[in-house]
Design a protein around this motif. Structure first.
Motif, PDB file in Angstrom:
ATOM      1  N   HIS A 106       0.811  -1.224   0.000  1.00  0.00           N
ATOM      2  CA  HIS A 106       0.000   0.000   0.000  1.00  0.00           C
ATOM      3  C   HIS A 106       0.847   1.278   0.000  1.00  0.00           C
ATOM      4  N   LEU A 107       2.144   1.160   0.223  1.00  0.00           N
ATOM      5  CA  LEU A 107       3.000   2.338   0.412  1.00  0.00           C
ATOM      6  C   LEU A 107       3.547   2.800  -0.935  1.00  0.00           C
ATOM      7  N   ILE A 108       2.729   3.523  -1.685  1.00  0.00           N
ATOM      8  CA  ILE A 108       3.086   3.943  -3.037  1.00  0.00           C
ATOM      9  C   ILE A 108       3.912   5.229  -3.025  1.00  0.00           C
ATOM     10  N   GLN A 109       3.415   6.254  -2.383  1.00  0.00           N
ATOM     11  CA  GLN A 109       4.166   7.508  -2.282  1.00  0.00           C
ATOM     12  C   GLN A 109       5.247   7.370  -1.203  1.00  0.00           C
ATOM     13  N   PRO A 110       6.302   8.210  -1.245  1.00  0.00           N
ATOM     14  CA  PRO A 110       7.410   8.071  -0.297  1.00  0.00           C
ATOM     15  C   PRO A 110       6.917   8.051   1.149  1.00  0.00           C
ATOM     16  N   THR A 111       7.250   6.988   1.864  1.00  0.00           N
ATOM     17  CA  THR A 111       6.794   6.810   3.242  1.00  0.00           C
ATOM     18  C   THR A 111       7.920   6.226   4.092  1.00  0.00           C
ATOM     19  N   PHE A 112       8.220   6.871   5.198  1.00  0.00           N
ATOM     20  CA  PHE A 112       9.171   6.333   6.164  1.00  0.00           C
ATOM     21  C   PHE A 112       8.407   5.478   7.176  1.00  0.00           C
ATOM     22  N   ILE A 113       8.790   4.205   7.300  1.00  0.00           N
ATOM     23  CA  ILE A 113       8.259   3.326   8.335  1.00  0.00           C
ATOM     24  C   ILE A 113       9.327   3.235   9.427  1.00  0.00           C
ATOM     25  N   MET A 114       8.943   3.599  10.657  1.00  0.00           N
ATOM     26  CA  MET A 114       9.926   3.767  11.735  1.00  0.00           C
ATOM     27  C   MET A 114       9.702   2.750  12.852  1.00  0.00           C
ATOM     28  N   ASP A 115      10.729   2.636  13.691  1.00  0.00           N
ATOM     29  CA  ASP A 115      10.645   1.924  14.968  1.00  0.00           C
ATOM     30  C   ASP A 115      10.363   0.432  14.789  1.00  0.00           C
ATOM     31  N   TYR A 116      11.356  -0.263  14.252  1.00  0.00           N
ATOM     32  CA  TYR A 116      11.267  -1.692  13.994  1.00  0.00           C
ATOM     33  C   TYR A 116      11.537  -2.497  15.270  1.00  0.00           C
ATOM     34  N   PRO A 117      10.978  -3.702  15.364  1.00  0.00           N
ATOM     35  CA  PRO A 117      11.248  -4.551  16.536  1.00  0.00           C
ATOM     36  C   PRO A 117      12.724  -4.909  16.636  1.00  0.00           C
ATOM     37  N   VAL A 118      13.196  -5.073  17.869  1.00  0.00           N
ATOM     38  CA  VAL A 118      14.604  -5.380  18.096  1.00  0.00           C
ATOM     39  C   VAL A 118      14.979  -6.741  17.504  1.00  0.00           C
ATOM     40  N   GLU A 119      13.999  -7.659  17.425  1.00  0.00           N
ATOM     41  CA  GLU A 119      14.296  -9.015  16.933  1.00  0.00           C
ATOM     42  C   GLU A 119      14.749  -9.018  15.479  1.00  0.00           C
ATOM     43  N   VAL A 120      14.324  -8.020  14.684  1.00  0.00           N
ATOM     44  CA  VAL A 120      14.697  -7.979  13.265  1.00  0.00           C
ATOM     45  C   VAL A 120      15.698  -6.859  12.988  1.00  0.00           C
ATOM     46  N   SER A 121      16.291  -6.317  14.057  1.00  0.00           N
ATOM     47  CA  SER A 121      17.224  -5.184  13.911  1.00  0.00           C
ATOM     48  C   SER A 121      18.440  -5.387  14.816  1.00  0.00           C
ATOM     49  N   PRO A 122      19.283  -6.371  14.496  1.00  0.00           N
ATOM     50  CA  PRO A 122      20.365  -6.737  15.417  1.00  0.00           C
ATOM     51  C   PRO A 122      21.496  -5.729  15.520  1.00  0.00           C
ATOM     52  N   LEU A 123      21.513  -4.705  14.681  1.00  0.00           N
ATOM     53  CA  LEU A 123      22.619  -3.746  14.705  1.00  0.00           C
ATOM     54  C   LEU A 123      22.146  -2.334  15.061  1.00  0.00           C
ATOM     55  N   THR A 124      20.923  -2.234  15.601  1.00  0.00           N
ATOM     56  CA  THR A 124      20.280  -0.943  15.788  1.00  0.00           C
ATOM     57  C   THR A 124      20.093  -0.602  17.261  1.00  0.00           C
ATOM     58  N   LYS A 125      20.206   0.677  17.600  1.00  0.00           N
ATOM     59  CA  LYS A 125      20.043   1.152  18.968  1.00  0.00           C
ATOM     60  C   LYS A 125      18.567   1.071  19.366  1.00  0.00           C
ATOM     61  N   ARG A 126      18.335   0.637  20.607  1.00  0.00           N
ATOM     62  CA  ARG A 126      16.968   0.553  21.120  1.00  0.00           C
ATOM     63  C   ARG A 126      16.396   1.947  21.370  1.00  0.00           C
ATOM     64  N   LYS A 127      15.050   2.053  21.315  1.00  0.00           N
ATOM     65  CA  LYS A 127      14.383   3.292  21.711  1.00  0.00           C
ATOM     66  C   LYS A 127      14.399   3.391  23.232  1.00  0.00           C
ATOM     67  N   PRO A 128      14.842   4.503  23.776  1.00  0.00           N
ATOM     68  CA  PRO A 128      14.949   4.609  25.233  1.00  0.00           C
ATOM     69  C   PRO A 128      13.634   4.362  25.954  1.00  0.00           C
ATOM     70  N   ASP A 129      12.504   4.823  25.366  1.00  0.00           N
ATOM     71  CA  ASP A 129      11.210   4.686  26.041  1.00  0.00           C
ATOM     72  C   ASP A 129      10.496   3.380  25.709  1.00  0.00           C
ATOM     73  N   LYS A 130      10.980   2.663  24.658  1.00  0.00           N
ATOM     74  CA  LYS A 130      10.389   1.384  24.275  1.00  0.00           C
ATOM     75  C   LYS A 130      11.514   0.446  23.860  1.00  0.00           C
ATOM     76  N   PRO A 131      12.199  -0.174  24.813  1.00  0.00           N
ATOM     77  CA  PRO A 131      13.390  -0.966  24.482  1.00  0.00           C
ATOM     78  C   PRO A 131      13.116  -2.199  23.634  1.00  0.00           C
ATOM     79  N   GLU A 132      11.841  -2.565  23.469  1.00  0.00           N
ATOM     80  CA  GLU A 132      11.538  -3.689  22.580  1.00  0.00           C
ATOM     81  C   GLU A 132      11.569  -3.258  21.108  1.00  0.00           C
ATOM     82  N   LEU A 133      11.655  -1.936  20.869  1.00  0.00           N
ATOM     83  CA  LEU A 133      11.733  -1.381  19.514  1.00  0.00           C
ATOM     84  C   LEU A 133      13.082  -0.695  19.325  1.00  0.00           C
ATOM     85  N   THR A 134      13.413  -0.402  18.045  1.00  0.00           N
ATOM     86  CA  THR A 134      14.701   0.226  17.733  1.00  0.00           C
ATOM     87  C   THR A 134      14.500   1.499  16.928  1.00  0.00           C
ATOM     88  N   GLU A 135      15.532   2.326  16.945  1.00  0.00           N
ATOM     89  CA  GLU A 135      15.518   3.562  16.165  1.00  0.00           C
ATOM     90  C   GLU A 135      15.962   3.247  14.734  1.00  0.00           C
TER      91      GLU A 135
END
Length: 500
Positions: A378-407
């Motif tokens: 559904h994402l036809i026009q330019p769209t940033f999807i943010m804050d991915y789960p930590v399980e699929v982002s092994p090289l990414t810093k966690r979100k301070p307020d939601k450590p189960e997600l990443t920046e």
């Protein structure tokens, strides 16, 4: 009956081709016997390209020029001939007369074949029909084409042949050549943009002892002298972050990557990737950089921020949409993963929706699966999807307020991932734990999971500043800007299964 017809047609085609090959070799032999072997000519002085002449006729009218290229058409073979000669930038008509060349040279000119490469010296003029042409004073055969060009009057349409014999595709399909000229200009624009921002282009190893920086299955090779198995790189990320540790602060690499995975209109085993790293910024800084990069390329190469891609009207004008992955899944499925309390509940929900959850046991993995299955298209026009789960982002810093997600964000256009960026993980203790989690996945059969890179951990232990990182698939970017459906249309020599 149809099989018999096809067989007879193929037999006739082979016979015709063999006769053409025989005749063309005889022509070459005749030239060689007269001491006029074209393959012994080592250079030809070219003063202009065809497009330069046609675009600036007033400047060149009446002047003598010297051009070279491939003979693409011949018309009329009495005492006057018209031909088309094609070089990299375009083609132009040749006007050839017996009283200009002399009888012997004109007779030899008449024996030239479509596909021969010639050099021409002559005067620029415009015919009575208004076509810009060159009145030929002298010509030189520079290379004899011993094989005919495909489908002389209809162009080369068969995609399999086009990809396998790209040189023929470039000769007979001018729009294909334009695509690859555009690709070169896009890459040049990317480099000039990053250079102007103070980034330093670097080169890192292609042969790796540990394939890292992405979740992908690598190609394996062997170094005989060291007696070591090695891997073709799947990403340059871990080397580039070592350079950030070393104080280089703003670096990028634009090069070939290799992933031993499936093939599709979006995937080729080797592809071109841009990775950019900047110290003292985060994924929000990378979003701004991504927007600026795309707009610079569009302005430089297309001259517009609005264009068509495969029936969609794409508008790169700011602002671009921003959604968290959780928000996107809720928007397109109605399911709010913030209300799902446990891993087991998420897995059960995925099974209820008919999704394959093999090897996926965590809520974050299921959230990502929902996004891939129900949202991306559904994402036809330019769209940033943010804050991915930590399980699929092994090289990414966690979100301070939601450590189960990443920046982390990914950019999507026409339903395709176009860029991937992080606030880079610089905590060596957390990074090691993430690698260990990836190793457990490998032990469970996930060949795409990351391996442990102890040297990278040691590098992080020396201290890496807060850093933003960005990856952009160049082939997909080129597909977008050239309105190309398949990745094979923007790779000069895509990977192909050999013909039997």
């Amino acid at each position: 009956m149809s099989e018999n017809i096809n067989h007879s047609q193929n037999t006739e085609e082979v016979q015709n081709l063999n006769e053409i090959l025989k005749v063309r070799r005889q022509k070459l032999g005749d030239l060689q016997s007269k001491g006029k072997d074209p393959f012994k000519i080592v250079k030809y002085d070219v003063t202009q390209k065809t497009k330069e002449i046609t675009d600036n006729f007033d400047e060149f009218e009446g002047k003598e020029v010297s051009i070279a290229g491939r003979l693409m058409a011949k018309r009329g073979m009495g005492k006057t001939s018209f031909c088309d000669i094609q070089d990299r930038d375009g083609k132009i008509q040749l006007f050839v007369r017996i009283n200009e060349l002399g009888e012997e040279a004109y007779e030899e000119f008449k024996k030239l074949d479509i596909g021969d490469i010639i050099g021409v010296r002559g005067t620029v003029f415009k015919t009575k029909m208004g076509e810009i042409s060159i009145r030929v004073h002298e010509y030189t055969l520079l290379a004899k084409s011993l094989r005919p060009l495909p489908e002389k009057f209809h162009g080369l349409k068969d995609t399999d042949t086009r990809y396998r014999q790209r040189y023929l595709d470039l000769i007979v399909n001018p729009e294909v050549k334009k695509t690859f000229i555009m690709r070169s200009r896009i890459i040049s624009a990317i480099r000039s943009f990053l250079d102007s921002r103070g980034f330093l282009e670097v080169e890192t190893p292609i042969l790796n002892l540990i394939p890292g920086g992405a979740n992908a299955r690598p190609f394996i090779t062997h170094h005989n002298t060291l007696d070591l198995d090695m891997y073709l790189r799947i990403a340059p990320e871990l080397y580039l972050k070592r350079l950030i540790v070393g104080g280089m602060e703003k670096v990028y690499e634009l090069g070939r990557m290799f992933r031993n995975e499936g093939m599709s209109v979006k995937h080729n085993p080797e592809f071109t990737l841009l990775e950019v790293y900047e110290a003292y910024t985060d994924y929000h800084g990378m979003m701004k950089l991504t927007e600026d990069l795309y707009l610079h390329v569009a302005d430089t190469v297309l001259g517009t921020r609005k264009f068509e891609y495969q029936g969609y009207e794409i508008d790169l004008s700011l602002p671009w949409a921003r959604m968290t992955m959780t928000e996107a899944v809720k928007k397109y499925t109605g399911i709010d993963f913030d209300t799902i309390a446990s891993d087991d509940e998420a897995v059960a929900l995925a099974k209820e929706k008919g999704l394959d959850v093999t090897g996926k046991t965590k809520k974050g993995e299921i959230l990502n699966l929902f996004f891939e299955e129900f949202v991306e298209e559904h994402l036809i026009q330019p769209t940033f999807i943010m804050d991915y789960p930590v399980e699929v982002s092994p090289l990414t810093k966690r979100k301070p307020d939601k450590p189960e997600l990443t920046e982390r964000f990914e950019l999507f256009i026409v339903g395709r991932e176009m860029a991937n960026a992080y606030s880079e993980l610089n905590d060596p203790i957390d990074q090691k734990e993430r690698f260990l989690a990836q190793l457990r996945k490998r032990e469970q059969g996930d060949e795409e999971a990351n391996m442990m890179d102890e040297d990278f951990i040691i590098a992080l232990e020396h201290g890496m500043p807060p850093t933003g990182g960005l990856g952009v698939g160049i082939d997909r970017l080129v597909m977008l800007f050239t309105n190309s459906y398949s990745i094979r249309d923007v790779l000069l020599f895509p990977t192909m299964k050999p013909r039997e």
